[in-house]
Design an enzyme around this catalytic site. Structure first.
Site, PDB file in Angstrom:
ATOM      1  N   GLU A 201     -37.868  53.637  41.262  1.00 49.84           N
ATOM      2  CA  GLU A 201     -37.753  52.618  42.313  1.00 49.84           C
ATOM      3  C   GLU A 201     -36.531  52.945  43.166  1.00 49.84           C
ATOM      4  O   GLU A 201     -35.397  52.948  42.675  1.00 49.84           O
ATOM      5  CB  GLU A 201     -37.568  51.226  41.702  1.00 49.84           C
ATOM      6  CG  GLU A 201     -37.575  50.158  42.784  1.00 49.84           C
ATOM      7  CD  GLU A 201     -36.942  48.832  42.369  1.00 49.84           C
ATOM      8  OE1 GLU A 201     -37.246  47.820  43.013  1.00 49.84           O
ATOM      9  OE2 GLU A 201     -36.145  48.811  41.415  1.00 49.84           O
TER      10      GLU A 201
ATOM     11  N   ASP B 130     -36.264  51.295  37.030  1.00 54.32           N
ATOM     12  CA  ASP B 130     -35.695  50.245  37.856  1.00 54.32           C
ATOM     13  C   ASP B 130     -34.475  50.755  38.646  1.00 54.32           C
ATOM     14  O   ASP B 130     -33.634  51.476  38.087  1.00 54.32           O
ATOM     15  CB  ASP B 130     -35.261  49.105  36.920  1.00 54.32           C
ATOM     16  CG  ASP B 130     -34.923  47.834  37.651  1.00 54.32           C
ATOM     17  OD1 ASP B 130     -35.819  47.270  38.278  1.00 54.32           O
ATOM     18  OD2 ASP B 130     -33.745  47.411  37.599  1.00 54.32           O
TER      19      ASP B 130
HETATM   20  C1  GLC Z   1     -35.516  45.841  40.684  1.00 51.20           C
HETATM   21  C2  GLC Z   1     -36.533  44.880  40.119  1.00 51.20           C
HETATM   22  C3  GLC Z   1     -36.063  43.479  40.360  1.00 51.20           C
HETATM   23  C4  GLC Z   1     -34.753  43.282  39.636  1.00 51.20           C
HETATM   24  C5  GLC Z   1     -33.731  44.310  40.083  1.00 51.20           C
HETATM   25  C6  GLC Z   1     -32.537  44.358  39.159  1.00 51.20           C
HETATM   26  O1  GLC Z   1     -35.469  45.793  42.064  1.00 51.20           O
HETATM   27  O2  GLC Z   1     -37.794  45.142  40.677  1.00 51.20           O
HETATM   28  O3  GLC Z   1     -36.999  42.522  39.958  1.00 51.20           O
HETATM   29  O4  GLC Z   1     -34.257  41.998  39.865  1.00 51.20           O
HETATM   30  O5  GLC Z   1     -34.260  45.618  40.101  1.00 51.20           O
HETATM   31  O6  GLC Z   1     -32.888  44.900  37.927  1.00 51.20           O
END
Ligand code: GLC
Length: 564
Positions: A290, A223
């Site tokens: 991500e 994440d």
């Molecule tokens: C990422 C996740 C999202 C979350 C954020 C904070 O972007 O995909 O759903 O709210 O991180 O953890």
């Protein structure tokens, strides 16, 4: 003699383990199905999906042809950001199940020859995590330095340390009276960022990674890994002419987030994490990060200074790219250039944060089929978000009714302004329950239960049961493509060549080949019939039921096996 015997043994052993680890590239060929557990399948009638529900639907996922599953977080959390705010990294949240069910889930996934990718939220914890409670209690407790604490500016120390904004748009510093200091949050205020300059924090988190590896997970989706480090001198961010972020540049309210995201140090962090993962073999464990940002920059997560880091990063450009053959060709060329072998691109058209894929193509199933074709036949690791295979749309939910923390943070934004935003500000809209059947609650939960979010109103027609029976459905398009991809090496691991000179600007054309066999994929991304030159090969797949050899129908996509 004895020494010779042992060196021979050593040689044999290391040669065989080498052969095994190089062959163990399942992750490069795999296809990933993303499950948002809250909305997948509810087995205990509380209106919220659970791990048992995932177990019961594994046959569905396997029969569709997916080989891996990424499940959004299900560890203990106050659920303010539905699991992305963790209060205990090693306990299963009782909303979703327990450790016994999780163990069975791992076994059932592995029994089917599939892999499990665990969603790892390392950047921040919940403010309810014991670490944060301790850290925030005083300036001199053992965990005082586990988060990013700074003195405020000004005489009274009440001015924020600098101008940084969080990814959500608000100011990224929160004042805490007990310490008379500010803590930094790259996302929402209840998600304080951990301080990875502190060796103890890193060790604690890497041990949590090992904990889940020991439980049998095959990899991690990381994440907001782009946020893991910040500029330690706290330099202010420069201004930007843009208001909103894009998939390639993080601009937040006229500020370019240069100093709090995508720092050089974060790439180094990825290589350290890779070392941890490498302690485990057979199967190889994988890391998918991500991150927003230009491909040329975020590829540094995968290889930095000659060192291996993550196995892949999400390339979000595909989510918002216009449905246009030339634009897609340019995008794919970019992905394949930046992520040339041994790196590999990823292919993503949606997830639990973004407007649903079909809503970006005017609810056109024909266009959605072409997106599936691109996703499953170009070079890269595809990630398909649950429901995308049905053409599940967003549900309109006004900001003020949002359960999503981002919607709540934006609840003062007038709805008409929110509607102008290219992305939904209320992520509930893309997280509604999976549509299993035309029964009450779309078969997601018991008919007497109240689903946690509303059900798509067209569920009587758009649902799994219906589409399984219809050979021309979007679902069956995914199934056929997944089956082809799995069985044809050129499609899952062959080289990729764009046919830029193909006869029409509205046709996206590319070839996949593995030396043994070659395949030509043609996509007519326009509403007009297109004449094509004779192809020396056989059609093995078409998105349409009847196809002529000399023409592509409007929005028809086709795969040809070429004659050698
Ligand atoms: C990422 C996740 C999202 C979350 C954020 C904070 O972007 O995909 O759903 O709210 O991180 O953890």
């Amino acid at each position: 003699m004895k020494t010779l015997f042992f060196s021979l043994l050593f040689f044999l052993f290391s040669a065989s383990s080498f052969a095994q680890s190089t062959a163990d590239d399942w992750w490069k060929k795999t296809t990933v199905y993303q499950i948002y557990p809250r909305s997948f399948y509810d087995t205990n009638a509380d209106g919220i999906g659970d791990l048992e529900g995932i177990i019961q639907k594994l046959d569905y996922i396997q029969q569709l042809g997916f080989e891996s599953i990424w499940i959004s977080p299900f560890t203990q959390s106050p659920q303010r950001d539905f699991g992305y705010d963790i209060s205990d990294y090693t306990a299963i949240d009782s909303v979703y199940g327990d450790t016994v069910t999780f163990k069975r889930l791992v076994e059932e996934i592995h029994r089917r020859g599939m892999h499990l990718i665990f969603d790892m939220v390392m950047n921040h914890t919940s403010d309810q995590h014991a670490w944060f409670k301790e850290s925030s209690s005083s300036k001199d407790n053992p965990k005082a330095d586990w988060y990013i604490w700074k003195d405020g500016r000004g005489k009274d120390g009440l001015k924020r340390p600098n101008n940084w904004r969080s990814m959500v748009g608000d100011r990224a510093w929160q004042y805490h009276p007990a310490r008379h200091q500010f803590y930094y949050h790259g996302f929402l205020p209840f998600q304080p960022d951990l301080n990875y300059n502190n060796a103890e924090v890193k060790k604690a988190m890497f041990d949590i990674v090992r904990f889940w590896l020991d439980k049998g997970v095959d990899g991690f989706r990381l994440d907001i890994i782009s946020a893991i480090h910040e500029d330690s001198t706290l330099k202010n961010n420069p201004p930007s002419a843009k208001l909103l972020p894009s998939d390639s540049k993080l601009t937040i309210f006229f500020q370019y987030a240069k100093n709090n995201f995508l720092q050089e140090q974060s790439f180094g962090f990825a290589t350290e994490l890779r070392q941890v993962i490498n302690e485990y073999q057979s199967p190889t464990r994988v890391l998918i990060g991500e991150s927003h940002g230009e491909e040329s920059l975020i590829k540094n997560f995968c290889k930095k200074d000659g060192k291996d880091g993550l196995h892949g990063v999400f390339l979000f450009k595909a989510i918002s790219e216009k449905f246009d053959a030339r634009k897609y060709a340019k995008m794919l060329a970019g992905f394949n250039h930046e992520f040339a072998d041994p790196l590999i691109p990823t292919l993503v058209f949606g997830n639990h944060d973004r407007t649903r894929s079909i809503d970006r193509v005017n609810s056109s199933v024909a266009k959605a089929k072409l997106k599936a074709l691109v996703q499953l036949t170009t070079r890269g690791i595809p990630f398909v978000y649950n429901g995308e295979e049905l053409g599940m749309p967003n549900v309109r939910i006004p900001l003020k009714e949002g359960k999503d923390a981002v919607a709540i943070a934006n609840s003062k934004v007038p709805q008409f302004l929110a509607d102008l935003s290219p992305e939904t500000l209320n992520r509930d809209e893309c997280r509604t329950p999976m549509l299993w059947s035309d029964q009450a609650n779309a078969g997601f939960c018991d008919s007497l239960a109240q689903p946690w979010l509303p059900i798509v109103s067209t569920y009587k027609t758009i649902n799994v049961a219906n589409q399984l029976q219809d050979s021309t459905s979007l679902l069956n398009t995914y199934r056929k493509l997944l089956t082809l991809r799995k069985s044809i090496p050129a499609l899952n691991s062959g080289s990729f060549t764009l046919k830029k000179d193909f006869n029409d600007k509205n046709i996206l054309a590319y070839e996949r080949t593995d030396g043994e066999a070659s395949y030509l994929v043609l996509l007519n991304m326009s509403k007009k019939v297109k004449e094509i030159e004779p192809i020396n090969g056989t059609t093995i797949f078409t998105t349409h039921s009847d196809s002529s050899t000399q023409q592509l129908q409007p929005y028809e996509g086709r795969i040809f096996q070429l004659e050698n």
